[in-house]
Motif scaffolding. Structure first.
Motif, short mmCIF file in Angstrom:
data_model
loop_
_atom_site.label_atom_id
_atom_site.label_comp_id
_atom_site.label_asym_id
_atom_site.label_seq_id
_atom_site.Cartn_x
_atom_site.Cartn_y
_atom_site.Cartn_z
N SER C 304 0.88 -1.14 0.00
CA SER C 304 -0.01 -0.04 -0.05
C SER C 304 0.97 1.31 -0.05
O SER C 304 0.30 1.99 -0.33
CB SER C 304 -0.98 0.18 1.19
N LEU C 305 2.18 1.15 0.53
CA LEU C 305 2.89 2.38 0.35
C LEU C 305 3.21 2.79 -1.08
O LEU C 305 3.68 3.90 -1.07
CB LEU C 305 4.44 1.97 1.16
N LYS C 306 3.22 1.90 -1.85
CA LYS C 306 3.63 2.31 -3.31
C LYS C 306 5.03 2.67 -3.45
O LYS C 306 5.84 2.32 -2.62
CB LYS C 306 2.78 3.14 -4.05
N ASP C 307 5.14 4.14 -3.78
CA ASP C 307 6.46 4.62 -4.01
C ASP C 307 6.95 5.50 -2.52
O ASP C 307 8.15 5.78 -2.68
CB ASP C 307 6.51 5.35 -5.29
N ASN C 308 6.13 5.38 -1.66
CA ASN C 308 6.45 6.11 -0.40
C ASN C 308 7.49 5.18 0.42
O ASN C 308 6.97 4.68 1.58
CB ASN C 308 5.06 6.56 0.20
N LYS C 309 8.68 5.30 0.21
CA LYS C 309 9.42 4.50 0.93
C LYS C 309 9.88 4.95 2.28
O LYS C 309 10.10 6.20 2.44
CB LYS C 309 10.91 4.59 0.13
#
Lengths: 398, 398, 398, 398
Positions: C304-309
């Motif tokens: 669910s974070l996708k590109d939000n590392k």
């Protein structure tokens, strides 16, 4: 009442006893003891806070005594005030462990605790081991003795319906010395339940959680409980997850990353020992939410922390209009300190249960466990209410 | 049913309506709506999720419309998916605010929202203001209209028993134009309750929380509720604090540090407006624990966050043997997103209450508020159960 | 100058180009660009911020264009202001990828990006693949073209001295079609260096980091750099670790736990692709401290974070008198946003280097990489100074 | 060499001496001592790690001794291993404070430390106080004595050019008994510098940071340094802020929220004492970034933490394409443990400076201070390099 601990020389066991004695001596408060909350007023009439005697089994340093073993843990961790420690010496030196068993406890335990001094190392048969454990317990027990397993986590063992499915076959397999089908915690639980000693399993090990032993408990009118003390991160998870449920917030993912550096950590670094722990920790989210979001549940060894277990949790959730939001928590606690009082609580409630004629799994003790037997209630709040209601109902009975 | 919002052009009001419409159009899920949980099955028979009409008062941009105002908030925050926004234009453009009042709303509101377009700026007397507000509501309302105050936090006003103590004196003081004794939220609440419109106060402002208005609600058989939507940090606090209580862990101190950058933050940066908020947030810990540990509860402006309210909490607590341990959490959420659905929930439950003949303060709605009226139950779990039980009892009645 | 990207349709590539164009159009600021700091005044005279042309290779959606590919990433992540996005359409539609290679890129890449459209799928020999890549580049390049590899992480490949050890054998093995000895990044690097196009490896893949290609770069007077863009957690680590060193604080353990949900995360969830990344991230602590404390360095997929590392780091350290203390940090960033400007920076500095007659590994670009080639300087501060000094020295030369 | 501490009975002073003795006895390592890093090899030839004698002034418990005072702090904090403590008794009992001054130290100090035993309470004039302090120091000092102020933070005092502007007027005002123009730290600094004893100000109090005393130091060829030991959150800030600068990331806001429960915390809870501390902590961000972002810098009392100072920092920053991102850190340290070794470091470097003929403000010691005098270099890394270079240059001189 009397208390028997399997794994008594571990940090949880020694700390539980230290705290118990410190309260008895008036040098520490009752903080941490659920059984001393006003909601359980009257419990002391059945199960006093002071124990008449304390004993236990262990598999190391059998010549030592409880103070010496506590002191080793304390030097490593300095986990409570040194001024308390100093005053406990005399009392604790009197407590000495009997030699127990480490049967099928896994490489982790064997390696980290060596040299192991256990009964199976003396070339005893299963039956002889059981007899020896039983003898120790019979010498110790009175009518109000409770036993609790605080030994290290064992690997999971494959369930064998033919042996674990009923008590007759279980006992037959002992006689037939089928060692590969038994673990230490099963033997401990068996000896207790056979002798009407309430038993609780404070670890994720199998303990009394097989059909054969459940049957034995019912037949012998003994209460038992487990598994795996809900002490830290899982306690928070099961307190917090309901909030997301009540507010209809959708949990997208829940990361729980645990690090610790004590013996528990060392043992869990061994893959086979770790597995049962992870399963125990992981499923609670889904049980509470009613759906299974993506989860990460890991435990890792971090030597310098020693017993200072730390957990990092991240919850990613979705709210109104599909917007994603974040919640983080860090749990930074001393494992033995949060675990120890629960050992005393569970013992007191089990003794209370026995006196009130309860038998079999006491599912109302779910509040104390990560993987409570025979219930699907994982919400900490509901568990607490269940415990209070159960206590009040029984207290007012006959 | 119909919904009227005081402060309709704010980010909470516009987002609540946007979400409501998005769900209606099938372009967003019902996430975040408590009233749509399975536990409240059947509520829709009394209070449907879709509103027949939506209106409200505001004190700025009276010539604007709801879409335009939402769009300004959205450009600042991009707080939900732009693909949803695009599809709401036509529906939301139809909704337009009526001119309301900002009476004694404090420097914070006046400065941050200027230019203010409010009734008292037109040199109306108190009675004329009330008449004008009443006229707007009478034109709008049907038998199932609920009104909710989502305007900014007002400063606290000194309680004057002679005026606020009963409805007769209250009305007399209006006639006598004693403006210094009234705030906007009191006038809004008064107009609603007088006209049998259920009223809820989603802010920490005084609203209906004075004796005079409580009396009026009882006499007119109208339900009302408040105060201060429990949306973020306080929700977590009241979920988590019970864990420390259940486990007899002694909270030594609880720090809660909140930062936010939206209008709410700007208004709260004004001391007089801040006070009522802090009190509302601070007392919950003690109410749950039964003792008052050292607490820090602060709210601070942090402009770049805009509506992304963030809270940092640190809990220092003592366990067994007096050992101190630590717990940290960070709440990182979009304030409007967590607040908006509750506005809809409260409206639906109040309408349900009215239909079921409930009147006066509906204390069973405590679950939605930081400072629930007429109850000492602050534990989120107990509040939730209370809500479910209340709903089920009424649902099955008559 | 011109920019060529290998993996141009990925989120890093598309975002780099979007930002570059947005700045060009005056609709975004230069934030994030190292090369635009006052310390590098004058760089634009050699390497302007605007590129004359942008192109690249990719292995998917070859019929698509850059705007379409960016838009897919944007809908998933909404990682920058939608008002900027809207204005880039026309410019970005003109940019189209050529078909590249995914040779030995691992199961991770093949599975997550399927359907793969790559040269080796057309039954081309190694030599034919190389010829095709070269043809694309020769058509595109001018005297000031730089190429950067922003494709996904490849598995490590075993170093074979006989093939990778010098350029003659390397070229011979291409002719002999020894596909198992080559990966995509090696081929890309080879084609660039052969044609005097400066090459940088923004991934932990092998790229130009073998003896054969280093030799080629030296012989052809081409500068190159790598490996693995230092964008997030490692940037913080290498900034912060020196503090412990300067203060003689002993790091007992450093936990770094990374989660991300984008393609990179999916690819790294494949064990073989993950390995080179972990090694790249892990060693930096020891390089800076001069000793190797206990470390945990993990990367995990969190959809669910996708590109939000997001990275969670915990540092346990010892101070005066042996007392243990703690430091925690959380890095919450959009991976593409922190990576993208560095791609532009590196390209500009490499072009500058070439113009200034630099050849071979430009170790002064270490500041941009997790695993800088041919240097042991990992301290971010020292790296930055080294970069400034190198730039100033060359700038003032000839 | 000899060490004199003003405020010797505080937790920083006692811990510094405890650690120094523990290292001398071989029961603790040199962790935390900057002066023992390989970069400063050779320093011991000028300034040995062991002190020949240690003394100091204090304003409480003058009949006590250092061990007793340390033991009180230790019982409160148990801030280092009890096994070390036990072995220090004999050595530390020999050290006794002389009665000092608390002149204009603010309500905070007077209230929290009462009963105060200070010279001004004996109805001495300013001149008599100075004479008494001087007498103590002259009895103690040798050629290699350094004095450091580790007393509590004083309120800021208004700068009076007529008195603080040159040494002649300063001395005249002492004679004229203008007590309202002086604080304890100024008197301590004066007595030192007058007698050629290098002085460092480890607190944010005024100390030697006025024109008169700077002049005196120059005239007397004495080195001095300050102000305010950079021990915790500010150390991290000044290490981390450069990262944002190097990467051209725009800091939108930086929140720093500090809590502590020791005497320092109690004193800082008094508004007048707090002010100088906040200013000292707040400005560093802007000095490093070159612009002044929105900042929150707060210190609050949190009693149960005692000396376990904890800081919560949140950095909101903007990257490429204007996208906002977040960084959080938590600093959880024992204040005395991080401060104490720096006291020893500073003393050693000042003695080295004196021997090397340095005089006036030694700005190269900026590395140790939150508000370094006469430099604008706040970046920790640059400060460290400056220190190393200065040391090497002087070491190799003459």
């Amino acid at each position: 009442m009397k208390l028997w601990l399997f794994g008594i020389y571990g940090i949880v066991g020694t700390t539980a006893i230290a705290g118990n004695k410190a309260i008895e001596k008036g040098i520490s408060e009752k903080t941490g003891l659920v059984s001393e909350l006003p909601d359980f007023e009257g419990l002391a009439n059945f199960s006093p806070l002071s124990f008449d005697e304390i004993g236990g089994h262990d598999i190391r340093n059998i010549e030592s005594n409880l103070y010496e073993e506590l002191f080793k843990h304390w030097e490593e961790n300095q986990h409570f005030d040194y001024r308390i420690l100093k005053q406990l010496k005399e009392d604790l030196e009197k407590i000495k462990a009997k030699k127990g068993t480490a049967l099928n406890c896994g490489e982790g335990v064997l390696e980290e605790l060596k040299p192991i001094e256990s009964l199976e190392n003396e070339n005893l048969s299963l039956e002889e081991i059981v007899d020896k454990l039983e003898k120790d317990l019979l010498e110790f027990k009175d009518e109000e003795t409770v036993a609790i397993n605080v030994a290290s986590t064992e690997p999971t063992i494959e369930y064998d319906e033919n042996i674990h499915g009923n008590i007759e076959n279980f006992e037959k397999a002992i006689k037939e010395n089928k060692k590969e089908k038994f673990t230490a915690s099963m033997l401990y639980a068996y000896v207790c339940l056979k002798n009407k000693i309430p038993y609780a399993n404070f670890t994720p090990s199998i303990g009394s959680n097989i059909q054969a032993l459940k049957q034995l408990a019912e037949e012998n009118n003994v209460p038992h409980a487990g598994n795996d003390g809900k002490t830290g991160e899982t306690l928070v998870k099961t307190t917090l997850a309901p909030m997301f449920a009540y507010r209809n917030l959708k949990v997208l993912g829940w990361m729980g990353y645990n690090i610790l550096g004590d013996l528990d950590g060392k043992v869990l670094a061994h893959k086979e020992n770790k597995e049962s722990k992870i399963v125990s920790k992981d499923k609670v989210i889904g049980k509470i939410l009613g759906y299974y979001p993506y989860t990460i549940t890991e435990i890792n060894f971090f030597p310098s922390l020693k017993d200072n277990k730390t957990a990092f949790d991240f919850i990613h959730y979705e709210g109104f209009l599909g917007t994603k939001m974040k919640f983080y928590f860090t749990w930074d606690a001393i494992d033995a300190i949060v675990a120890a009082p629960l050992v005393i609580d569970i013992a007191r409630f089990l003794n209370f249960a026995k006196k009130k004629g309860q038998k079999g799994v006491i599912k109302e003790l779910a509040f104390f466990f990560k993987s409570p037997m025979e219930t699907d209630i994982y919400n900490t709040h509901t568990q607490y209410q269940m415990l209070v209601e159960w206590f009040n109902k029984l207290k007012n009975e006959g």
